[in-house]
Design a protein around this motif. Structure first.
Motif, PDB file in Angstrom:
ATOM      1  N   GLN A 171     -13.200 -18.999   5.038  1.00 23.09           N
ATOM      2  CA  GLN A 171     -13.749 -19.570   3.664  1.00 23.09           C
ATOM      3  C   GLN A 171     -12.645 -20.427   2.611  1.00 23.09           C
ATOM      4  O   GLN A 171     -13.145 -21.062   1.949  1.00 23.09           O
ATOM      5  CB  GLN A 171     -14.685 -18.542   2.972  1.00 23.09           C
ATOM      6  N   THR A 172     -11.379 -19.999   2.757  1.00 26.94           N
ATOM      7  CA  THR A 172     -10.548 -20.453   2.034  1.00 26.94           C
ATOM      8  C   THR A 172      -9.880 -21.452   2.514  1.00 26.94           C
ATOM      9  O   THR A 172      -8.773 -21.817   2.090  1.00 26.94           O
ATOM     10  CB  THR A 172      -9.523 -19.178   1.466  1.00 26.94           C
ATOM     11  N   SER A 173     -10.475 -21.899   3.735  1.00 21.76           N
ATOM     12  CA  SER A 173      -9.593 -23.160   4.358  1.00 21.76           C
ATOM     13  C   SER A 173      -9.340 -24.256   3.363  1.00 21.76           C
ATOM     14  O   SER A 173      -8.759 -25.223   3.703  1.00 21.76           O
ATOM     15  CB  SER A 173     -10.403 -23.569   5.665  1.00 21.76           C
ATOM     16  N   HIS A 174     -10.175 -24.593   2.435  1.00 20.47           N
ATOM     17  CA  HIS A 174      -9.917 -25.786   1.394  1.00 20.47           C
ATOM     18  C   HIS A 174      -8.650 -25.377   0.807  1.00 20.47           C
ATOM     19  O   HIS A 174      -8.113 -26.508   0.176  1.00 20.47           O
ATOM     20  CB  HIS A 174     -11.339 -25.639   0.596  1.00 20.47           C
ATOM     21  N   CYS A 175      -8.220 -24.169   0.621  1.00 18.07           N
ATOM     22  CA  CYS A 175      -6.927 -24.151   0.034  1.00 18.07           C
ATOM     23  C   CYS A 175      -5.709 -23.761   1.257  1.00 18.07           C
ATOM     24  O   CYS A 175      -5.494 -22.712   1.181  1.00 18.07           O
ATOM     25  CB  CYS A 175      -6.985 -22.714  -0.997  1.00 18.07           C
ATOM     26  N   LYS A 176      -5.414 -24.827   1.689  1.00 19.57           N
ATOM     27  CA  LYS A 176      -4.502 -24.678   2.833  1.00 19.57           C
ATOM     28  C   LYS A 176      -3.271 -24.073   2.552  1.00 19.57           C
ATOM     29  O   LYS A 176      -2.567 -23.462   3.509  1.00 19.57           O
ATOM     30  CB  LYS A 176      -4.228 -26.149   3.519  1.00 19.57           C
ATOM     31  N   TYR A 219       0.800  -0.941   0.212  1.00 17.13           N
ATOM     32  CA  TYR A 219       0.021  -0.105  -0.007  1.00 17.13           C
ATOM     33  C   TYR A 219       0.758   1.252  -0.126  1.00 17.13           C
ATOM     34  O   TYR A 219       2.122   1.170   0.287  1.00 17.13           O
ATOM     35  CB  TYR A 219      -0.840   0.097   1.090  1.00 17.13           C
ATOM     36  N   ASP A 220       0.283   2.262  -0.280  1.00 21.33           N
ATOM     37  CA  ASP A 220       0.914   3.622  -0.361  1.00 21.33           C
ATOM     38  C   ASP A 220       0.662   4.309   0.776  1.00 21.33           C
ATOM     39  O   ASP A 220      -0.564   4.533   1.078  1.00 21.33           O
ATOM     40  CB  ASP A 220       0.509   4.289  -1.538  1.00 21.33           C
ATOM     41  N   ILE A 221       1.649   4.703   1.671  1.00 22.09           N
ATOM     42  CA  ILE A 221       1.606   5.334   3.111  1.00 22.09           C
ATOM     43  C   ILE A 221       0.815   6.759   2.973  1.00 22.09           C
ATOM     44  O   ILE A 221       0.103   7.252   3.503  1.00 22.09           O
ATOM     45  CB  ILE A 221       2.763   5.680   3.880  1.00 22.09           C
ATOM     46  N   SER A 222       0.707   7.389   1.568  1.00 21.84           N
ATOM     47  CA  SER A 222       0.294   8.845   1.442  1.00 21.84           C
ATOM     48  C   SER A 222      -1.293   8.451   0.548  1.00 21.84           C
ATOM     49  O   SER A 222      -1.771   9.485   0.265  1.00 21.84           O
ATOM     50  CB  SER A 222       0.918   9.529   0.432  1.00 21.84           C
ATOM     51  N   ASP A 223      -1.732   7.204   0.706  1.00 21.38           N
ATOM     52  CA  ASP A 223      -3.223   7.036   0.332  1.00 21.38           C
ATOM     53  C   ASP A 223      -3.725   6.137   1.018  1.00 21.38           C
ATOM     54  O   ASP A 223      -3.722   4.895   1.146  1.00 21.38           O
ATOM     55  CB  ASP A 223      -2.806   6.380  -1.213  1.00 21.38           C
ATOM     56  N   ARG A 224      -4.982   6.614   1.698  1.00 24.44           N
ATOM     57  CA  ARG A 224      -5.507   5.697   2.683  1.00 24.44           C
ATOM     58  C   ARG A 224      -6.195   4.782   1.933  1.00 24.44           C
ATOM     59  O   ARG A 224      -6.449   3.570   2.594  1.00 24.44           O
ATOM     60  CB  ARG A 224      -6.259   6.821   3.720  1.00 24.44           C
ATOM     61  N   SER A 225      -6.923   4.965   0.786  1.00 24.18           N
ATOM     62  CA  SER A 225      -7.764   4.230   0.180  1.00 24.18           C
ATOM     63  C   SER A 225      -6.809   2.724  -0.263  1.00 24.18           C
ATOM     64  O   SER A 225      -7.472   1.722  -0.364  1.00 24.18           O
ATOM     65  CB  SER A 225      -8.332   4.716  -1.230  1.00 24.18           C
ATOM     66  N   SER A 226      -5.661   2.998  -0.539  1.00 22.69           N
ATOM     67  CA  SER A 226      -4.673   1.889  -0.857  1.00 22.69           C
ATOM     68  C   SER A 226      -4.446   0.893   0.369  1.00 22.69           C
ATOM     69  O   SER A 226      -4.401  -0.228   0.176  1.00 22.69           O
ATOM     70  CB  SER A 226      -3.360   2.469  -1.525  1.00 22.69           C
ATOM     71  N   PHE A 227      -4.536   1.605   1.404  1.00 22.65           N
ATOM     72  CA  PHE A 227      -4.300   0.838   2.815  1.00 22.65           C
ATOM     73  C   PHE A 227      -5.708   0.008   3.154  1.00 22.65           C
ATOM     74  O   PHE A 227      -5.616  -0.962   3.292  1.00 22.65           O
ATOM     75  CB  PHE A 227      -4.067   1.758   4.083  1.00 22.65           C
ATOM     76  N   ALA A 228      -6.781   0.536   2.663  1.00 17.37           N
ATOM     77  CA  ALA A 228      -8.196  -0.514   2.917  1.00 17.37           C
ATOM     78  C   ALA A 228      -7.999  -1.426   1.860  1.00 17.37           C
ATOM     79  O   ALA A 228      -8.502  -2.423   2.216  1.00 17.37           O
ATOM     80  CB  ALA A 228      -9.313   0.638   2.495  1.00 17.37           C
ATOM     81  N   PHE A 229      -7.627  -1.332   0.767  1.00 19.50           N
ATOM     82  CA  PHE A 229      -7.635  -2.176  -0.232  1.00 19.50           C
ATOM     83  C   PHE A 229      -6.580  -3.400   0.068  1.00 19.50           C
ATOM     84  O   PHE A 229      -6.972  -4.369   0.026  1.00 19.50           O
ATOM     85  CB  PHE A 229      -7.032  -1.680  -1.589  1.00 19.50           C
ATOM     86  N   ALA A 230      -5.506  -2.993   0.558  1.00 20.18           N
ATOM     87  CA  ALA A 230      -4.550  -3.991   1.176  1.00 20.18           C
ATOM     88  C   ALA A 230      -5.069  -4.932   2.411  1.00 20.18           C
ATOM     89  O   ALA A 230      -4.860  -6.175   2.441  1.00 20.18           O
ATOM     90  CB  ALA A 230      -3.244  -3.360   1.795  1.00 20.18           C
ATOM     91  N   LYS A 231      -5.834  -3.841   3.162  1.00 17.47           N
ATOM     92  CA  LYS A 231      -6.564  -4.603   4.047  1.00 17.47           C
ATOM     93  C   LYS A 231      -7.354  -5.926   3.628  1.00 17.47           C
ATOM     94  O   LYS A 231      -7.566  -6.824   4.037  1.00 17.47           O
ATOM     95  CB  LYS A 231      -7.278  -3.788   4.996  1.00 17.47           C
ATOM     96  N   ALA A 232      -8.279  -5.417   2.672  1.00 19.07           N
ATOM     97  CA  ALA A 232      -9.081  -6.301   1.971  1.00 19.07           C
ATOM     98  C   ALA A 232      -8.431  -7.581   1.463  1.00 19.07           C
ATOM     99  O   ALA A 232      -9.098  -8.753   1.549  1.00 19.07           O
ATOM    100  CB  ALA A 232     -10.038  -5.780   0.889  1.00 19.07           C
ATOM    101  N   LEU A 233      -7.284  -7.541   0.782  1.00 19.29           N
ATOM    102  CA  LEU A 233      -6.451  -8.342   0.218  1.00 19.29           C
ATOM    103  C   LEU A 233      -6.018  -9.557   1.243  1.00 19.29           C
ATOM    104  O   LEU A 233      -6.166 -10.481   1.091  1.00 19.29           O
ATOM    105  CB  LEU A 233      -5.427  -7.768  -0.382  1.00 19.29           C
ATOM    106  N   ILE A 234      -5.585  -8.719   2.412  1.00 14.35           N
ATOM    107  CA  ILE A 234      -4.981  -9.660   3.543  1.00 14.35           C
ATOM    108  C   ILE A 234      -6.212 -10.471   4.211  1.00 14.35           C
ATOM    109  O   ILE A 234      -6.070 -11.893   4.442  1.00 14.35           O
ATOM    110  CB  ILE A 234      -4.470  -8.828   4.561  1.00 14.35           C
ATOM    111  N   TYR A 235      -7.507 -10.151   4.201  1.00 18.85           N
ATOM    112  CA  TYR A 235      -8.651 -10.711   4.798  1.00 18.85           C
ATOM    113  C   TYR A 235      -8.954 -11.812   3.839  1.00 18.85           C
ATOM    114  O   TYR A 235      -9.521 -12.899   4.203  1.00 18.85           O
ATOM    115  CB  TYR A 235      -9.703  -9.637   4.947  1.00 18.85           C
ATOM    116  N   ARG A 236      -8.897 -11.718   2.616  1.00 24.16           N
ATOM    117  CA  ARG A 236      -9.083 -12.506   1.574  1.00 24.16           C
ATOM    118  C   ARG A 236      -8.325 -13.548   1.668  1.00 24.16           C
ATOM    119  O   ARG A 236      -8.579 -14.964   1.579  1.00 24.16           O
ATOM    120  CB  ARG A 236      -9.330 -11.866   0.142  1.00 24.16           C
TER     121      ARG A 236
END
Length: 221
Positions: free
Chosen positions: A122-127, A100-117
């Motif tokens: 629900q992705t436990s089938h993909c160990k 993420y870009d420390i000067s762009d909060r929306s990019s941090f939110a997107f990074a958070k969503a990626l990590i959660y994914r």
């Protein structure tokens, strides 16, 4: 039962597989994913650019006594509000660098969503994905004067999701970028070792079960 040649071949296949490391570098548009990747591969800073093509870079390196075949997946630029599934990445990659870009909060939110994914149950089938090494990177530290995301926020997100974390600048910190990639690769190798340690115990248990069954049959003949 495997003969000696088949056993040696099987072991060599496992060894070859162990030496393959697949890393996906993900993040929002304009966060510097490609700049970080190319900085690591060539030590040159290319600046920001948009690409409509995904790329897989290959690099041979020697680390922790192993000759590694490293593949780095760099997806094409994608708007941060776009929907994503990561299905193929979750099955392909051994580890993830989330930028993420420390000067762009929306990019941090997107990074958070990626990590959660990546970490979601629900992705436990993909160990492979759930247990993968993940490194969260706050890029563009040279833009601290327009910072929108604090260091503490990045650190907390990483701790909450069992990730490594660092802040750096692809533009100014070539050595730190090298160290960052080395760090995530070492985490992947550690995961490989843990998986290898688990396999023999299961194999021994199965071998013992087979011996008990077939051993008794031999005695009864």
């Amino acid at each position: 039962m495997l003969d000696s040649s088949q056993y040696s071949s099987r072991r060599q296949e496992q060894k070859d597989k162990m030496n393959d490391v697949k890393l996906a570098v993900l993040g929002g548009e304009g966060t510097g994913k490609s700049a970080l990747t190319v900085r690591f591969l060539t030590k040159r800073f290319i600046g920001e650019y948009a690409s409509n093509f995904e790329s897989i870079y290959s690099k041979h390196l020697y680390l922790e006594g192993k000759q590694l075949n490293l593949e780095i997946y760099d997806p094409c630029s994608q708007p941060q509000k776009a929907k994503f599934s990561l299905t193929s990445e979750l099955h392909w990659a051994d580890g993830f660098v989330i930028v993420y870009d420390i000067s762009d909060r929306s990019s941090f939110a997107f990074a958070k969503a990626l990590i959660y994914r990546i970490r979601e149950p629900q992705t436990s089938h993909c160990k492979r994905a759930v247990g993968s090494a993940v490194l969260l990177v706050g890029n563009k530290r040279d833009l601290c004067h327009v910072r929108e995301v604090g260091w503490e926020e990045g650190q907390k997100l990483a701790l909450d999701n069992q990730c490594q974390f660092c802040e750096l600048s692809a533009a100014d910190q070539s050595l730190e970028v090298q160290m960052m990639f080395t760090r995530i690769i070492k985490d992947i190798l550690t995961n490989f070792k843990l998986k290898e340690k688990r396999r023999p115990s299961g194999s021994k248990s199965m071998a013992k079960l087979i011996n008990n069954v077939f051993g008794k049959r031999r005695k009864s003949v």
